[in-house]
Scaffold this active site. Structure first.
Site, short mmCIF file in Angstrom:
data_model
loop_
_atom_site.label_atom_id
_atom_site.label_comp_id
_atom_site.label_asym_id
_atom_site.label_seq_id
_atom_site.Cartn_x
_atom_site.Cartn_y
_atom_site.Cartn_z
N PHE A 199 -13.54 6.84 -28.36
CA PHE A 199 -13.51 6.06 -27.12
C PHE A 199 -13.10 6.95 -25.97
CE2 PHE A 199 -9.54 5.43 -29.52
CZ PHE A 199 -8.59 5.84 -28.63
N GLU A 252 -8.85 18.57 -28.51
CA GLU A 252 -8.23 19.72 -29.18
C GLU A 252 -6.93 19.24 -29.81
OE1 GLU A 252 -8.75 23.69 -27.00
OE2 GLU A 252 -8.79 22.22 -25.37
N SER A 282 -8.53 14.70 -18.24
CA SER A 282 -9.04 16.03 -17.87
C SER A 282 -8.20 16.62 -16.76
CB SER A 282 -10.50 15.93 -17.40
OG SER A 282 -10.58 15.29 -16.14
N TYR A 322 -1.78 17.16 -27.84
CA TYR A 322 -1.05 15.92 -27.63
C TYR A 322 0.20 15.75 -28.49
CZ TYR A 322 -4.99 14.67 -24.76
OH TYR A 322 -5.94 14.67 -23.77
#
Length: 410
Positions: A410, A120, A83, A124
């Protein structure tokens, strides 16, 4: 404004985790959930981004063991709890944390892969993570859909058991299933609690979680964990079965569990949690159109060490190919790799030979577990064939007989 990355001190876990919850909407979490995630957090593998006295970013790694094609189990770093505070977006905080994680994983040297689930999808890919698995969700109209079960199902005994007392039996079944399907995680101590999380505030009108065991031949051969959400209208009952998870060791036990769910009184819908895209129930139903199956991206894979990762799995058909890999974020992966492998094993070494295929590490991650064909990536312009025939050969070799699947996030 400058931020500093620090390893997480357990004494500030609450503030660190609070920053994560704030990034995901700021809704308070049930104490039992926070307590479990605190227990599972590997503080020595977690970092915070600090701006003075304030934590403005979080990221963590789990020490996982992931099933790969061929039935092998490979150490993998599970990227999680990422985050960035809204006040510090677009200032390089995320990139700095992702950079730090990859460097740390490489320095440790025992995890050739990093994996994650993405809040989202577009975040990545720029860090080399490729969407490697999909998961299926369904809403099955059991009032209009019939289930046809194979012979032997009547010989399976079903037994309702208290959720907590069934954990050991369920985990034994799950452990036997892990090597049969790429993408599954071995559940180390503590992780058996994740599928049991059931705070009342998350039930949305459903009952507490229940468990039914399937037994055959003197042992437990399957289980289903589910809840029931009652509902009525003027025509009568229209309750829902909310399926959390279901695993079985043989077709008869599998079908018996599904038949039980179909036949639950006062219900007319089964709403499933994440299921494999090739889940056999889809071939037991009379009308797949009334099952509202939908797909979603699930596990993202990133090769931290290309050679070690490609050697860690086996290949469905013999393959001998040179891959030219681009990886700007991890330059140690860049260059040409000769992959030689079959169903018994593989080697992957540096080479100066001419390439057969050209692709990025993101594409290699997407194809790694066998769920995304290299031909599909080539069709999207993301893989280039340099030697005629190499694309088909590699696609067939990377393919797996069952679809890869991640059972839970996870």
């Amino acid at each position: 404004m400058r931020t500093e990355l620090r390893v997480l001190d357990p004494s500030v876990w609450d503030d660190w985790y609070g920053n994560l919850l704030l990034a995901f909407g700021g809704v308070p979490e049930a104490p039992e959930k926070s307590a479990l995630w605190r227990e599972l957090t590997e503080c020595e593998r977690s970092i915070g981004a600090w701006d003075g006295a304030d934590i403005v970013g979080t990221a963590s790694l789990y020490s996982f063991r992931l099933s790969v094609p061929g039935g092998g189990i490979v150490p993998a770093a599970g990227v999680t709890m990422v985050s960035v505070r809204a006040t510090h977006r677009r200032r390089g905080v995320l990139r700095a944390m992702m950079r730090r994680q990859l460097d740390d994983i490489r320095a440790a040297g025992d995890e050739p892969l990093a994996v994650l689930t993405a809040s989202e999808p577009d975040i990545y890919g720029r860090f080399g993570y490729g969407a490697a698995t999909q998961t299926a969700y369904a809403e099955i109209d059991t009032a209009k859909v019939r289930l046809t079960v194979p012979e032997g199902t009547d010989g399976v005994r079903l037994r309702a058991v208290p959720l907590e007392s069934a954990v050991e039996a369920c985990e034994a079944v799950y452990a036997r299933r892990v090597r049969a399907r790429p993408g599954m995680l071995e559940r180390t101590p503590g992780w058996e609690r994740v599928p049991l999380l059931d705070p009342p505030g998350d039930r949305k009108g459903a009952s507490p979680l229940r468990c039914v065991l399937a037994e055959s031949g003197g042992g437990v051969t399957g289980y289903a964990r589910f809840a029931v959400k009652p509902d009525w209208d003027l025509a009568g009952p229209k309750g829902e079965v909310v399926l959390r998870d279901l695993e079985a060791l043989d077709p008869a036990s599998y079908a018996a569990l599904w038949r039980f769910l179909f036949d639950l009184d006062l219900t007319s819908v089964i709403r499933t949690g994440p299921r494999p895209v090739d889940d056999p129930w889809q071939l037991l139903v009379s009308d797949i159109r009334r099952c509202a199956v939908r797909l979603r991206d699930s596990l993202y894979v990133r090769l931290v060490n290309v050679g070690a990762a490609l050697e860690a799995r086996t290949y469905t058909t013999p393959v001998e190919t040179v891959l030219e890999v681009t990886d700007p974020l991890c330059p140690w992966n860049e260059g040409r790799w000769r992959l030689s492998g079959d169903a018994k094993g593989a080697s992957c070494e540096r080479t100066d030979d001419s390439p057969d295929l050209r692709l990025g590490v993101r594409e290699l991650g997407a194809a790694y577990l066998g769920g995304v064909p290299l031909t599909a990536l080539a069709g999207a312009g993301r893989v280039q064939e340099a030697r005629e025939g190499a694309l088909t050969e590699a696609t067939n070799a990377f393919a797996t007989p069952v679809a890869p699947w991640l059972p839970h996030a996870f």
